[in-house]
Design an enzyme around this catalytic site. Structure first.
Site, mmCIF file in Angstrom:
data_model
loop_
_atom_site.group_PDB
_atom_site.id
_atom_site.type_symbol
_atom_site.label_atom_id
_atom_site.label_comp_id
_atom_site.label_asym_id
_atom_site.label_seq_id
_atom_site.Cartn_x
_atom_site.Cartn_y
_atom_site.Cartn_z
ATOM 1 N N GLY A 1 -1.045 -5.341 5.042
ATOM 2 C CA GLY A 1 -1.425 -6.332 4.033
ATOM 3 C C GLY A 1 -1.234 -7.740 4.564
ATOM 4 N N ARG B 1 -5.632 -1.528 7.805
ATOM 5 C CA ARG B 1 -4.767 -0.392 8.097
ATOM 6 C C ARG B 1 -5.598 0.573 8.943
ATOM 7 N NH1 ARG B 1 -0.625 -1.565 4.290
ATOM 8 N NH2 ARG B 1 -1.551 -2.821 2.660
ATOM 9 N N ASP C 1 6.696 -2.823 8.287
ATOM 10 C CA ASP C 1 7.334 -1.695 8.946
ATOM 11 C C ASP C 1 6.334 -0.741 9.600
ATOM 12 O OD1 ASP C 1 10.017 -2.163 8.807
ATOM 13 O OD2 ASP C 1 10.264 -1.287 6.822
ATOM 14 N N THR D 1 5.242 -10.045 5.183
ATOM 15 C CA THR D 1 4.790 -9.353 3.973
ATOM 16 C C THR D 1 5.345 -10.085 2.769
ATOM 17 O OG1 THR D 1 5.317 -7.474 2.536
ATOM 18 C CG2 THR D 1 6.608 -7.673 4.518
ATOM 19 N N ASP E 1 6.262 -8.910 0.145
ATOM 20 C CA ASP E 1 7.224 -8.098 -0.605
ATOM 21 C C ASP E 1 8.663 -8.318 -0.151
ATOM 22 O OD1 ASP E 1 5.290 -6.936 -2.208
ATOM 23 O OD2 ASP E 1 4.882 -5.343 -0.761
ATOM 24 N N ASP F 1 10.320 -6.763 2.004
ATOM 25 C CA ASP F 1 10.972 -5.454 1.949
ATOM 26 C C ASP F 1 11.150 -4.821 3.330
ATOM 27 O OD1 ASP F 1 8.357 -4.994 2.505
ATOM 28 O OD2 ASP F 1 8.084 -3.398 1.043
ATOM 29 N N ARG G 1 5.469 -2.823 -5.006
ATOM 30 C CA ARG G 1 5.321 -1.423 -5.390
ATOM 31 C C ARG G 1 6.647 -0.684 -5.260
ATOM 32 N NH1 ARG G 1 -0.303 0.465 -3.273
ATOM 33 N NH2 ARG G 1 -0.693 -1.590 -4.142
ATOM 34 N N ARG H 1 -1.254 -12.995 -2.843
ATOM 35 C CA ARG H 1 -1.359 -12.755 -1.403
ATOM 36 C C ARG H 1 -2.037 -13.895 -0.661
ATOM 37 N NH1 ARG H 1 -1.275 -6.814 -0.657
ATOM 38 N NH2 ARG H 1 -2.807 -6.967 0.975
#
Lengths: 336, 336, 336, 336
Positions: C15, C76, C107, C135, C137, C139, C181, C263
Site C-alpha cells: 500500500g 502487490r 512487512d 505504511t 498503519d 504497524d 485493519r 492514503r
C-alpha cells in the site's frame, strides 16, 4: 422609515453550511451599527417555538467569522410546518417584540418564514422576514450562489486530490460520491476542478455505457491508468456504480463517500465575503422598509428579491459545463 | 470556418497565478478535441522570440490541473515590447504555422498580443490572439474575475487566521501587508473575510487618524484586545504603518508581509473551474472564427470581448464594500 | 568496502503512503552523492519480474519531495511470492548488475526482499537488501514510526474537525471509521488528537455498553450534545456501530468512512524529514557493507537493524494512551 | 499521598505555541478525573500577580483541542522576575489554596516556576510546580520535543511549497526566513522537508561562498533554475542574504520572512497528541507526590524529570542532519 425596526431575530435553519456564522456576525454587527437590537434564535424555527434564544451584542459574534457550523445551532422543525406551531412561534416574536427576522438557510427555511409573516399579518402583527440562502448544494432557485457552496467544493476537491495520489500509485479507478441529493451543481463543479474522467448528475440521464464505460476506455487508450468518477448523491450510489464498473470493465474500483465532511470546515474567503455582504444587505433591506425578501446573487451582484416571487424562480442547470467537462477529459467529446 | 485553425500556440506571461495550469490544460484538451494541434510557448513572449516551445498532446497536460505555478514558465519580455522583438516572434509563428495564440496573463500580456497580431496583419499574416485574464490582483478592466484571485484570497485568509491566533494570545496588534501594488481588490476582499479592524487600499486616501487610530480605539472600547490591520502593498508599507501605530497608540504591532506566498499553491476549486471554462471558451472563440478577443467574466457569465475594446475598459472599484467592512467592525461606521 | 556497491535498485511496494517519494528521492540523491548508480523498479516486485524499470539521475527526483503517492507506482505481487517469480526477478537483477535493493513498504515487502536475497545467495549472487518502513498503519514490529503515519493522522484529524463543525451545529453523534485493519495506532492517535468521546481499536475487546453507551451518556450528562466515535477498520464497521447506537440510545448517528483519502496528500513535514533521513541511512547501510537490514526508528533515533531479527520483533501497543484518552473525555475514567 | 493535592493552577507563559490549548485541556480534564480542582491563571505569571484567573471545569475546555493560541492568554512578566513580584504571586496562590501549578512554556517559564516554588518553601508553603515544554523553536534542553514545533514546521513547509510554485514558474531564487533566534532546529527540519538548496542555522558558521554561492551554482549546473535558501532568524537576515546573492551571483532573489504565521494555526495531530499526553503526565506527577519537575520527551517516551536537573541539560544539535541535507541537494556533498 428607519425607526420602524427596533429589534430583530436571526436564526439558522435546515442543513448547516460553512459561512453561516459569517452571515450571523454580519447581521448582528450591521444591526448594531444601525442601532437595532438583535436576538439570536437557537435551533432554527424550533427556537421560536420553545423560546430558545440569546441576546447578541457586537462582541458576541467576535471570532466566529472563521468558524464552520453555526453558533446558533440548526435543526429542522416539523412543528413549525403547522399553523399551531407557527402560532407558538409568533407568541415568542410578540413577547420579544421582534419587528423582523433574518432566516439563514434554504428554500424550506424561506417558505417557513413567509408562512410565519403571513400568519402574523393575518393577526395584525407586522413581522417582516428576510432570507439569506445558505446551503452547500447551491440549489436555491433565485440565487446564483448560496453560502457554503465554495467551501464544500474546495473540501471535496482537496479530498479527491488526495484520493488521486493513491489511485495513481496503484493504477486504480476511484468512484467518489459527493453531496447533492437533488442537484448536481457540486458534482459538476468539483468534477471540472479535479479533471474527472466522468461525472454523474441527477439532471442528466446516465447512459452507463457511454458515460462511464466508454470514457474509462478512451482514457485508458489515451494512456492513463487511473480514473476518477464523481457521482452526485442523487445520481446513484457510488457503491453500485463501482460494482458495475467492476462487472463491465474488470477493474477493482475504490469507492469513497465524502459525506458530512463537505458540510464542515472553516469557510473559504469567498463564503465569508459573500456571507458578510449578504448579512449586511439583509439588515439594510429591513431598515429600508422593504417587504419580505430574499437576498440573492444575480448576474454577479447581491440583490434583494421579493420573497414570494423569488420562491417561484427556477434555476437552470448549466448543462453547457457538462459539455466542457467532456471536451476536457482524455476521452474527448468529438471522438465519441 | 472551423478548419481555418490548424495549429495554435499557448503561453503564460507576466506574474504567475494559481490556475494558469488549469487554463493551459483546458486550451490543449479543447484544441485536441477540435482536431487542432497545440504548441506550448515557454517563458512568455520570450519563447516566441527564442523559439523556446514544446508540442503539447492531450496527455502532456495530465495531472497539472491541481498544480500551482505554470508548466510553461513565465517571464516579462522587454524585447517583445519592441517591433524588432515582435518581428522575431512572428518568424517563429510562421515557422510553426500558428494560426492563433492563446495568451494567459494580464493587461500587459494582452497589449503585447494585440501588437503582435497587428504587426502580423500588416505583414499579410493572419494571426488571431485570445487573452485569458490571470492575475491574483484581479485588476483587469474588462473582467470581473481573474484566474488566481480566489486562491490568493484563500491563502491570505489562512495566513491571517494563523496570525490572529497568536495576536489574540498575546493581545497584540497585527499589521499585515497583502499583494496589490495598484489595486486594493485583494486587500478589501481579504479584510472582509478575516473581519479586519481596518483595511488600507490604494483606491482610497488614508486618513490615519480616522482609518486606523480611531478604529483601533473603538475596537478596544468595545472590549477587544487584539487588532488586525490589512494593508494593500500600494497603500503603504506595513512596516511604516506599524511604526506609526506604535507612535500614536503605544502598541507594539507585529508586522507581516505575506509576499510571494500569495502567488503559489494548488489552485482553489473556483480557480480551476473558471480557468477550465475560460480555456475552453478561448479555443472556441478561435474555432468560431472570431477576431482578437479577451475571455472575460461579466455579470457572472464567461464571455468573449473584442480585445481592443476590452483593453479600454475600466473596472470600477466596489467602494460600497469598504462601507460594509466599516459597518462590520466593532468600531462601526455610525459611531464615528 | 565502499566500492562493493556500484548500482542499486529502489522500489515501493504494498500500500502506498505519503512520504514514499521523499524516501525515493533520498535514496537516489544519496546514491548519486556516493557515486552509486540508481535504477527505479516500477510497480513493486512485479517490476523486477517484468523488467519494468527506469534509470534515475539526481534530477529525476526533483520536485517529488512534496508529492503524495509514489512516482515508481506500487502493487502487490503474487508471483513474487513463488520461487519461480523470484527467479525471474533475480534474472533482472543480474542483467542490470544490481548490488543492492532498497525496498520501501511494509512487512510483506521486507519478507519478499529477504527471500530474494537468500535465493540470490544460494545462487552465488550477492544481493543485499534494505527495507524502509512506510505504511500509514504504523504497524511494523521493528520500528516505532513508519513513513506516512503522520500525514494520515493529520488528514484524518482535519476531516474529523470538519465533521465536528456540522455535528455540533446539528447536535448529532458522529461515527467515523479510520484505516487500520489489524492495528489501532491510527485510531487511537487520532482519537486523542480530536478529543473523541470513544475510540474502538482491534487491540482491545469492545464492551459496547461500557465503551460506547456509557461514554455517550456521561458526555451528555456533562453538558455536551454532540459525540465523536472513532472506529478502527479492524474493530468493527462504523455502519454497524452507528446502527447499534441508534438502537440503544435513540440517537441518529451520521456515519463516515474516511477510506483512501487517508492514503494520499502532500506528506507532512515529519514524513518528509523522516523519509529523507531513512533513505539516506538505507544507502549508507549498503555503502558501509552491512548485511540485509531494515531502517527503523527506535528510542527516537534512526537505526539499522538486521533484517531477520527485525522481522521477528513485535510492537507493543501503547495501551496506556487508551487510559489517557478515557481520562480526557468528559466521561472521565474514575467516574465509571 | 494522592490527597495532598486539592487544587492546582495552570498557566501558559512566554511565546505561544500551537497545542498549548490541548495541554491546558488535558491538565483540566485529568485534574477533574482525579478529583482535583483546577484554576486557569491568565496572562502567564502576571495573572498570579494581578489575581487574573478563572475557574476551569471539564466543559470549560471543550472545543479547544483544535484551536491555535491559548485561551489563557500569555505574556512575559518582568515583575515576576523580582522577589517582590513573586511574593505577590504567592499571595494569590495562598488565597486560592493552590497546591501545585502546571506551567506551560519554555525555559524562562520553568525558571520562574522553580523560583516561585523555592520562595514558597522558604515561607513554609508547599507549592509544587510542573513544567510542560511548549515552544515552536524546539530549543528546550531537557526535551527532545516541544509542543508546537510540528505545527510550525508544517506551516513553514506549506508556505515554502507555495513559494516554490512561483519561484519555479519565474525561475527565481527564494530566500525565506523562518523563526529561530537562537536555534536552527526549525530551519534544518524545514530545509530537509522542502529539499532546500541551502540552509543557514545559528549553530554553524556560515561560509557564504561554500554554503550559498557554490550550492546555487551546483544546482544550476545540475539543471535547476530555481533555488530555495532557508535561513533561521538567528543565522542572518533574509534581506541581507538576498542582497548578497544578488551581488555575487547576479540573481534577483525574492525574500520572504514567514514571521508570526508560524506561531498560529490549528495544531497538528502530533502536537495535539503530545500535548494531551504531557498534560496528563503533568497532573499525574503532582498526584503521585513527585517534586518539582518538567515533563519531557526522551528516547521517544514522555518522562518526568527533576526540574532543577532538567534545567541544566543541554540539547545537542543534530548536526548530522545538516550533512544529510547537503547529500540530498543537487549540489551533493562529495562534489564539493
Amino acid at each position: 422609515m428607519e425607526n420602524q425596526i427596533h429589534r430583530i431575530g436571526v436564526l439558522t435553519s435546515g442543513g448547516d453550511a460553512p459561512g453561516m456564522n459569517a452571515a450571523v456576525r454580519a447581521v448582528v454587527r450591521t444591526a448594531q451599527d444601525c442601532g437595532i437590537e438583535c436576538v439570536g434564535i437557537r435551533r432554527g424555527w424550533n427556537g421560536l417555538i420553545t423560546s430558545d434564544f440569546v441576546q447578541l451584542g457586537a462582541t458576541s459574534v467576535s471570532h466566529i467569522i472563521d468558524k464552520g457550523g453555526t453558533i446558533l445551532y440548526t435543526a429542522r422543525s416539523e412543528e413549525f410546518m403547522t399553523e399551531a406551531g407557527r402560532d407558538k412561534a409568533l407568541s415568542t416574536c410578540r413577547l420579544l417584540g421582534l419587528d423582523g427576522i433574518v432566516a439563514i438557510g434554504g428554500d424550506g427555511t424561506f417558505r417557513g418564514a413567509l408562512a410565519l409573516s403571513r400568519q402574523a399579518a393575518a393577526a395584525g402583527y407586522g413581522l417582516r422576514v428576510v432570507g439569506i440562502p445558505a446551503t452547500i448544494d447551491n440549489d436555491i432557485g433565485c440565487s446564483h450562489y448560496t453560502i457554503g457552496f465554495d467551501t464544500a467544493c474546495n473540501t471535496a476537491v482537496e479530498c479527491i486530490d488526495k484520493l488521486r495520489d493513491t489511485m495513481q500509485s496503484h493504477e486504480r479507478c476511484s468512484v467518489v460520491e459527493v453531496m447533492g441529493r437533488h442537484a448536481g451543481h457540486l458534482a459538476l463543479y468539483v468534477g471540472l476542478a479535479v479533471g474527472a474522467t466522468a461525472v454523474l448528475i441527477p439532471e442528466r440521464q446516465v447512459d452507463f455505457d457511454q458515460d462511464i464505460v466508454e470514457k474509462i476506455r478512451q482514457a485508458r487508450l489515451a494512456g492513463t491508468t487511473h480514473y476518477m468518477v464523481v457521482v452526485a448523491e442523487g445520481a446513484g450510489s457510488a457503491a453500485d456504480i463501482g460494482k458495475r464498473i467492476h462487472e463491465e470493465l474488470g477493474l477493482d474500483p475504490r469507492v469513497t463517500v465524502l459525506g458530512h465532511i463537505q458540510r464542515g470546515g472553516s469557510p473559504s474567503a469567498r463564503d465569508r465575503e459573500t456571507a458578510s455582504r449578504m448579512g449586511y444587505k439583509a439588515v439594510m433591506a429591513l431598515v429600508s422598509g422593504q417587504g419580505n425578501c430574499i437576498i440573492a446573487t444575480q448576474d454577479g451582484r447581491i440583490v434583494d428579491l421579493d420573497m414570494e416571487e423569488a420562491l417561484q424562480m427556477k434555476k437552470s442547470f448549466p448543462m453547457e459545463r457538462y459539455q466542457i467537462l467532456e471536451a476536457l477529459t482524455l476521452s474527448g467529446s468529438h471522438r465519441r
